[in-house]
Design a protein around this motif. Structure first.
Motif, PDB file in Angstrom:
ATOM      1  N   ALA A 356       0.662  -1.293   0.001  1.00 47.10           N
ATOM      2  CA  ALA A 356      -0.067  -0.041   0.130  1.00 47.10           C
ATOM      3  C   ALA A 356       0.780   1.373  -0.298  1.00 47.10           C
ATOM      4  O   ALA A 356       1.562   1.296   1.212  1.00 47.10           O
ATOM      5  N   LEU A 357       0.254   2.147  -0.505  1.00 46.25           N
ATOM      6  CA  LEU A 357       0.743   3.666  -0.731  1.00 46.25           C
ATOM      7  C   LEU A 357       0.536   4.305  -0.102  1.00 46.25           C
ATOM      8  O   LEU A 357      -1.097   4.719  -0.109  1.00 46.25           O
ATOM      9  N   GLY A 358       0.442   5.878   0.924  1.00 44.55           N
ATOM     10  CA  GLY A 358       0.697   6.837   0.842  1.00 44.55           C
ATOM     11  C   GLY A 358      -0.707   6.461   1.918  1.00 44.55           C
ATOM     12  O   GLY A 358      -1.478   6.932   2.756  1.00 44.55           O
ATOM     13  N   ARG A 359      -0.295   5.851   3.354  1.00 43.64           N
ATOM     14  CA  ARG A 359      -0.609   5.262   4.500  1.00 43.64           C
ATOM     15  C   ARG A 359      -1.261   6.201   5.345  1.00 43.64           C
ATOM     16  O   ARG A 359      -1.989   6.632   6.046  1.00 43.64           O
ATOM     17  N   TRP A 360      -0.166   6.747   5.622  1.00 43.99           N
ATOM     18  CA  TRP A 360       0.155   8.483   5.622  1.00 43.99           C
ATOM     19  C   TRP A 360       0.721   9.670   5.315  1.00 43.99           C
ATOM     20  O   TRP A 360       1.803   9.072   3.799  1.00 43.99           O
ATOM     21  N   ALA A 361       0.861  11.333   5.422  1.00 45.73           N
ATOM     22  CA  ALA A 361       1.719  11.667   4.562  1.00 45.73           C
ATOM     23  C   ALA A 361       1.994  12.963   5.230  1.00 45.73           C
ATOM     24  O   ALA A 361       2.095  13.147   6.789  1.00 45.73           O
ATOM     25  N   SER A 362       2.819  13.715   4.486  1.00 53.05           N
ATOM     26  CA  SER A 362       4.115  14.354   5.305  1.00 53.05           C
ATOM     27  C   SER A 362       3.250  15.538   5.833  1.00 53.05           C
ATOM     28  O   SER A 362       2.026  15.869   5.100  1.00 53.05           O
ATOM     29  N   ARG A 363       3.471  16.198   7.213  1.00 54.50           N
ATOM     30  CA  ARG A 363       2.744  17.049   7.574  1.00 54.50           C
ATOM     31  C   ARG A 363       1.703  18.472   6.696  1.00 54.50           C
ATOM     32  O   ARG A 363       1.061  19.092   6.879  1.00 54.50           O
ATOM     33  N   GLY A 366       1.764  18.086   2.005  1.00 54.16           N
ATOM     34  CA  GLY A 366       0.404  16.144   2.605  1.00 54.16           C
ATOM     35  C   GLY A 366       1.603  15.153   1.613  1.00 54.16           C
ATOM     36  O   GLY A 366       0.624  14.406   0.463  1.00 54.16           O
ATOM     37  N   HIS A 367       2.887  15.187   1.042  1.00 56.62           N
ATOM     38  CA  HIS A 367       3.221  14.417   0.296  1.00 56.62           C
ATOM     39  C   HIS A 367       3.335  12.889   1.117  1.00 56.62           C
ATOM     40  O   HIS A 367       3.156  12.542   2.153  1.00 56.62           O
ATOM     41  N   PRO A 368       2.612  11.291   0.678  1.00 61.80           N
ATOM     42  CA  PRO A 368       2.521  10.289   0.263  1.00 61.80           C
ATOM     43  C   PRO A 368       3.860   9.986   1.201  1.00 61.80           C
ATOM     44  O   PRO A 368       5.018   9.260   0.105  1.00 61.80           O
ATOM     45  N   GLU A 369       3.511   8.761   2.494  1.00 63.40           N
ATOM     46  CA  GLU A 369       4.778   7.774   2.699  1.00 63.40           C
ATOM     47  C   GLU A 369       4.587   6.958   1.224  1.00 63.40           C
ATOM     48  O   GLU A 369       2.905   6.854   0.127  1.00 63.40           O
ATOM     49  N   ALA A 370       6.255   6.399   1.154  1.00 66.26           N
ATOM     50  CA  ALA A 370       6.482   5.168   0.724  1.00 66.26           C
ATOM     51  C   ALA A 370       7.436   4.051   0.929  1.00 66.26           C
ATOM     52  O   ALA A 370       8.493   4.381   1.771  1.00 66.26           O
TER      53      ALA A 370
END
Length: 750
Positions: A356-363, A366-370
């Protein structure tokens, strides 16, 4: 004093300075490394050595290398004891996390972590103790697109197929220059020799690169593509394979889904449609596809030049799409999945949890996690932007992001003024560590044990090697494993406990899972008894012994008396050959379908962005920037080793003679280069080794900031190419910084 040969001895060491992992034979005189040559008996490298490995003694003896911890007192970094350093960490970091939440503590992992045994073993425990998601690594400046594409295709971001260099008949290589880099995401000592052997046996080597690199000069065909258009070229090749009915997945056919969807998705990417954007003739593109399909065995291999671009994940995905379409994925002579000695033992094929991509994002942006990571390009704004979750403390392990990340000046300022506390584990006071409140220096390579966890999982032949320290720890030094274990204790409320407590905790947790697993060779057994059977001088060695015994070649604590263990590995100081790579699908698949998902949804969603690139018309007078690698360097690590300076290892702006003449630039004269993030002045190197419309600057330079202790690097500091970037250009799926194919302007500097 004359040299006394009777005082010399030799010791073995696996080189930690690049991904080739060559075996070295060190000459030791007293407590000094006075020479290094290739270990001819090494089962993997067989005596190969490059200038970096030959200079390991100079790295060991570098007088600028830190030998004791530094602690900031009254604003000044001052030599301190180890206990004083860890006391300072234990006092500050838990308080930041307690007062502002766990996300207020960030962690940065640099590339060297995967080149040390401790760097592979302890960061997961550190992240677990901190409970932070604010993780930034060098992966988002390098190979993250490949992790993402592998995760989407195979379910596991670390299931990365490598070209079977010793058996392939046809190698198509994009954005890679292994004659300079020694290979990347493909661990192969003597990569140059393997390419020459490919050609000697009648095979074909095609290199796609905007520069006529040393690797391109060796090739049968060099395609001087316009930078950043690799995904368009690969999509057009896939189009040809479908259009001309040249697809044949072979033995993989029963394990692949999405072939029809891929055919439809690439229908717009005809060779004629992409030719202008790529600046590659449509006929040449068709020839590349036909030759790939016609080869008895073939492999497509793309690296940093195809990853750190606008469509890096799409290019990485299309590399494996082509391998699948031609039946070359997971077959000898094609691209295969290595099986390292410390990997999880193979399991029966079954659907998995997927990726899964984008399970959270930068504050802030809003960059999605990888893969659990946030873009390193976003670190500065996460420090300087007020609000809940702002990063207030930072732990930097073997990283120099002031030089390696975009817009180093902004990050430099953020580290100087935006943090409450910073810890750096680094042998040098460099452009990043100079901002730390505590600097913890690991010992030099000769005083460290070495095992390649990451690179054995990317090796072109299965093998296992381990070397203990060639020299005892110097006075006042601390082993890197102990440094990182004590760091875990300091942030977790266990400050003062013995560092072995960290290893014991990890071993107990691993054994608890193993004895509860019906497929494990120790299922149902007493974990305490198994733990007591582990061997090794240190906690790190005991963990290695556990991983070897429970790994795919392990003795399973008595289940296979001929299997691997630390004791058996130590009895083979030049390593143990575990054989050539073999097909491993479907056992490696952990997708939800249990199949290779050739057209995953995130890829489908990103393809319209690639289609829009077809509409662009290149300005014939525009210039784009690319990086380059040097054989005598590795990012910013080795610029302080005098023996590696000079030759081609210089910081110059390479430009084609036609562009130089048009712009009024002359060889050796300074030029001003301007990009999104700033401007630099750098000497010009006029060369037809780079195509028209392209300029090239090497990565890792810019050693001119005050407060560092790198005297050799400071003599010829060069310029930081990443200062030309503002960090806004990212591959959206992976968060990887776009470092290649960047528009710039170049003018004479007066």
């Amino acid at each position: 004093m004359p040299h006394d040969p009777s005082s010399s001895r030799t010791a073995l060491r696996i080189c930690p300075l690049c991904e080739a992992t060559c075996g070295l034979t060190l000459t030791i005189e007293g407590t000094r490394v006075t020479g290094a040559r290739g270990d001819r008996e090494d089962v993997f490298s067989k005596g190969f050595i490059c200038p970096k490995g030959a200079s390991i003694g100079g790295l060991d003896e570098d007088p600028d290398r830190l030998r004791t911890p530094l602690v900031r007192k009254g604003g000044v970094l001052t030599e301190a004891s180890w206990s004083e350093a860890f006391d300072a960490i234990a006092h500050a970091l838990p308080a930041v996390s307690r007062d502002h939440g766990p996300q207020s503590v960030g962690v940065v992992l640099g590339n060297p972590n995967v080149h040390t045994m401790a760097g592979a073993l302890y960061p997961p425990a550190l992240l677990g103790a901190l409970r932070t998601r604010a993780l930034f690594t060098a992966s988002t400046l390098d190979q993250m697109p490949k992790h993402v594409s592998s995760g989407l295709l195979f379910g596991d971001p670390n299931a990365i197929p490598v070209p079977d260099l010793d058996r392939t008949d046809h190698l198509l290589m994009l954005g890679a220059n292994p004659l300079e880099s020694n290979g990347s995401l493909c661990t192969a000592p003597d990569f140059p020799g393997k390419l020459k052997a490919l050609r000697r046996r009648g095979g074909t080597l095609t290199v796609v690169d905007p520069r006529r690199t040393r690797t391109a000069r060796l090739a049968d065909r060099h395609v001087a593509i316009r930078p950043g258009t690799d995904a368009l070229l690969l999509a057009a090749m896939a189009h040809v394979l479908f259009e001309e009915k040249l697809t044949d997945p072979g033995a993989l056919a029963d394990h692949v889904e999405g072939l029809g969807e891929v055919a439809e998705a690439v229908s717009d990417f005809t060779p004629e449609a992409v030719a202008e954007a790529c600046d590659v003739d449509a006929g040449a593109i068709r020839a590349l596809a036909r030759e790939l399909a016609a080869a008895r065995t073939a492999a497509v291999y793309g690296r940093i030049g195809s990853c750190t671009v606008e469509h890096g994940t799409l290019a990485s995905w299309l590399v494996d799409v082509l391998n699948v379409l031609t039946g070359n994925l997971d077959r000898p002579g094609g691209a295969l999945f290595p099986l390292s000695a410390t990997a999880r033992a193979p399991r029966p094929a079954a659907p998995g949890k997927g990726f899964a991509l984008g399970r959270w994002a930068s504050r802030v942006s809003g960059h999605p996690e990888a893969k659990g990571e946030l873009p390193l390009s976003a670190l500065a704004e996460e420090i300087t932007t007020p609000g809940e979750g702002r990063i207030r403390a930072l732990i930097v392990l073997a990283a120099n992001p002031v030089l390696s990340a975009p817009d180093g000046d902004r990050l430099d300022a953020a580290l100087a003024d935006g943090l409450d506390f910073m810890v750096s584990v680094d042998p040098y006071l460099n452009e990043t560590s100079r901002h730390a409140d505590v600097v913890l220096p690991p010992p030099p390579p000769s005083q460290s044990a070495h095992f390649d966890f990451a690179f054995n999982a990317l090796a072109v032949r299965n093998q296992v090697r381990y070397t203990r320290p060639a020299l005892p720890l110097g006075a006042g030094r601390m082993d890197e494993a102990e440094i990182l274990a004590r760091l875990v204790l300091a942030v977790s409320g266990m400050h003062g406990a013995e560092p072995d407590a960290v290893d014991t905790m990890i071993i107990d947790r691993a054994l608890g899972k193993a004895v509860a697993d019906p497929l494990s060779p120790v299922y149902g057994r007493d974990p305490a008894g198994i733990a007591a059977a582990l061997t090794g001088r240190t906690g790190a060695e005991r963990r290695l012994d556990l991983m070897l015994r429970l790994g795919p070649y392990g003795e399973g604590f008595g289940a296979d008396p001929d299997g691997l263990s630390l004791e058996r590995l130590l009895a083979h100081p030049h390593g143990i050959d575990l054989g050539p790579l073999v097909p491993r699908v479907p056992e490696i698949l952990t997708t939800r379908s249990g199949r290779v998902e050739l057209f995953p949804a995130p890829i489908a969603a990103d393809l319209p962005r690639l289609r829009r690139a077809l509409d662009g018309r290149a300005d014939p007078e525009a210039l784009v920037l690319i990086g380059r690698r040097h054989l005598r360097s590795n990012n910013s690590w080795l610029h302080n080793v005098a023996a590696l300076r000079g030759g081609s290892n210089v910081c110059t702006l390479q430009i084609h003679p036609e562009d130089a003449a048009r712009l009024g630039l002359t060889d050796g004269a300074p030029a001003k280069v301007t990009g999104d993030g700033g401007e630099l002045t750098v000497p010009v190197e006029v060369t037809d080794g780079v195509r028209t419309g392209v300029v090239s600057l090497p990565h890792g330079w810019g050693h001119d900031r005050p407060g560092t202790r790198m005297s050799v690097a400071a003599e010829q500091p060069g310029v930081n190419v990443n200062q030309l970037l503002d960090g806004s250009r990212l591959d959206p799926l992976s968060g990887t910084a776009v470092l290649n194919g960047i528009p710039v302007t170049v003018t004479p500097s007066r």
